[in-house]
Design an enzyme around this catalytic site. Structure first.
Site, PDB file in Angstrom:
ATOM      1  N   ALA A 164       0.805  -1.230   0.000  1.00 12.54           N
ATOM      2  CA  ALA A 164       0.000   0.000   0.000  1.00 12.54           C
ATOM      3  C   ALA A 164       0.834   1.275   0.000  1.00 12.54           C
ATOM      4  CB  ALA A 164      -0.998   0.041   1.143  1.00 12.54           C
ATOM      5  N   ALA A 165       2.142   1.168  -0.212  1.00 16.87           N
ATOM      6  CA  ALA A 165       2.955   2.383  -0.282  1.00 16.87           C
ATOM      7  C   ALA A 165       2.520   3.253  -1.460  1.00 16.87           C
ATOM      8  CB  ALA A 165       4.431   2.034  -0.402  1.00 16.87           C
ATOM      9  N   GLY A 166       2.303   2.628  -2.618  1.00 17.36           N
ATOM     10  CA  GLY A 166       1.856   3.383  -3.785  1.00 17.36           C
ATOM     11  C   GLY A 166       0.484   3.995  -3.575  1.00 17.36           C
ATOM     12  N   ASP A 167      -0.412   3.264  -2.934  1.00 11.91           N
ATOM     13  CA  ASP A 167      -1.749   3.792  -2.658  1.00 11.91           C
ATOM     14  C   ASP A 167      -1.679   4.966  -1.682  1.00 11.91           C
ATOM     15  OD1 ASP A 167      -2.908   1.859  -4.294  1.00 11.91           O
ATOM     16  OD2 ASP A 167      -3.197   0.458  -2.637  1.00 11.91           O
TER      17      ASP A 167
END
Length: 315
Positions: A264-267
């Site tokens: 979820a880093a990109g999110d």
């Protein structure tokens, strides 16, 4: 993790983000290694965690300072009820979150081995109920937005309808082209203000393999030539490469942290970036804020549980 109370002095500066996208229940099993075909393998941990790129990005935008509405579908089942309650606990407007009468809530079946390699099967379920008619039915919600965020885990014709509505209504549109199995239709690019792929997605869309920031520059330029106004390629620990319509492009290093889990880093980056744009921040400041939020997220385990609140981001 429940929503953090808003700072009263900050509320007036909040913008409005509408996320059009997917909601899944992630069923995560951990095992020493990935099983071979036909093999039954003993695992050592299991977790059931709210997910879906749409849901993750909505939670990120809400925790990071925006008023958020979610447009999507869950099933009429316990998973759907759990996902809805989770969004509502973050003060996310769920008036446009429908309940499917024919399909269960989407799920992701995830096996993670001790080396952090994984195998994932996603079953769209109720996410497939998002149709162009759904988008048209909620045009008033889109008209009230400052920023509209889309991904590719709902039917493509519906994603295009949301982007086209955003363009017609004069809204800022963000497309996270994930998962990107093939290139996008040519007429999509002109509908996108900010195209935000990771390096694998940018390589798929541009046909240019990406191993370095210079490769990302070439890929971003190719996508810009296709019609995307601004292209931001996320590069994990290497930062981002941003090619904006008024510049030649710039590589921005990521904050240095000890990463534990990049889920979820990109999110988180996209949610933080959207929240800052909706507040009226300059693009460069929004990118920096998104990077700082993602840097906090990777120091924690899990998807939505790792997403920070605005008060946790260094300014």
């Amino acid at each position: 993790m429940s929503a953090e109370p808003a700072n009263p002095a900050d509320v007036e500066r909040r913008g409005r983000v509408v996320v059009v996208g997917s909601l899944n229940m992630d069923l995560v099993a951990r095992a020493p290694r990935l099983p071979k075909p036909g093999e039954t393998l003993a695992g050592h941990a299991f977790a059931q965690v709210p997910g879906g790129k749409g849901g993750n990005q909505a939670v990120a935008a809400a925790r990071l300072g925006a008023n958020v509405a979610m447009l999507g579908f869950v099933g009429d089942d316990p998973n759907g009820a759990t996902l809805r309650r989770g969004l509502e606990a973050e003060s996310i407007d769920c008036a446009a979150l429908g309940t499917s009468t024919s399909a269960p809530t989407g799920v992701a079946l995830i096996i993670v081995d001790d080396a952090s390699q994984n195998a994932i099967v996603i079953i769209a379920g109720s996410n497939a109920d998002v149709t162009p008619a759904t988008i048209e039915r909620h045009e008033a919600l889109l008209a009230a937005a400052d920023v509209i965020v889309c991904q590719l885990e709902t039917p493509p014709e519906s994603v295009r309808a949301a982007l086209a509505a955003g363009r017609r209504l004069g809204k800022t549109t963000i497309l996270n082209p994930a998962p990107a199995a093939t290139t996008l239709p040519g007429d999509w690019f002109a509908l996108v203000d900010y195209l935000i792929p990771n390096e694998l997605e940018a390589a798929t869309l541009s046909g240019i393999d990406i191993a370095t920031p210079d490769d990302a520059r070439r890929a971003a330029a190719a996508l810009h030539q296709k019609g995307a106004r601004n292209v931001i390629v996320t590069l994990g620990s290497k930062g981002v490469f941003a090619l904006l319509e008024d510049g030649e492009g710039e590589h921005l290093s990521a904050p240095s942290v000890r990463a534990i889990d990049t889920t979820a880093a990109g999110d988180t980056f996209i949610g933080g970036f959207a929240a800052e744009l909706a507040r009226g921040s300059a693009v460069a400041a929004a990118i920096t804020f998104g990077q700082r939020a993602a840097a906090v997220a990777v120091t924690r385990e899990g998807a939505q549980p790792s997403i920070p609140h605005r008060s946790e981001i260094a300014t």
